[in-house]
Design an enzyme around this catalytic site. Structure first.
Site, PDB file in Angstrom:
ATOM      1  CB  CYS A  93      48.452   3.341  32.608  1.00 18.63           C
ATOM      2  SG  CYS A  93      49.492   3.567  30.735  1.00 18.63           S
ATOM      3  CB  CYS A 113      43.382   3.874  13.752  1.00 13.91           C
ATOM      4  SG  CYS A 113      44.332   4.827  12.186  1.00 13.91           S
TER       5      CYS A 113
END
Length: 124
Positions: A93, A113
């Site tokens: 997406c 991260c």
């Protein structure tokens, strides 16, 4: 881009996933998560990271040394804020997840991260 189910995002989730914002360090629900399971994209439910690759980087965001599957993420050069970084997005997406850095542990040497707010956790 693949058609995705329409998950309802909060204003804060939308700001990070679709506008590239970042949640404050040490504020995310999964920063200290220790349970075994899988992290999914909040926008489309694609599997992003396995808890077996999660570690405490001390950065203030959940850190992983590898994605669930390489094809489940895409890396994009990010030159914002006067830096050159690698942005991590969901390959299904294209939601913004966070950044990857070359200072992680073995076996990959990478530190993904990732913002907690753009993930859902499913306990194994």
């Amino acid at each position: 881009m693949t058609t995705i189910k329409n998950n309802k995002l909060t204003k804060e989730q939308y700001a990070v996933a679709k506008e590239g914002a970042t949640e404050p360090p040490f504020s995310g629900i999964y920063n200290d998560e220790k349970r075994i399971g899988v992290y999914l994209c909040v926008s489309c439910d694609q599997k992003l990271f396995d808890s077996k690759t999660k570690y405490d980087s001390g950065s203030g965001w959940p850190a992983f040394y590898a994605p669930f599957k390489e094809e489940n993420i895409i890396n994009v050069q990010d030159t914002s804020h006067g830096m050159i970084r690698t942005e991590v997005k969901c390959s299904k997406c294209e939601s913004h997840l966070g950044h990857v850095f070359p200072d992680g542990p073995e076996p990959t040497g990478l530190r993904y991260c990732i913002n907690s707010i753009v993930m859902n956790f499913i306990e194994e």
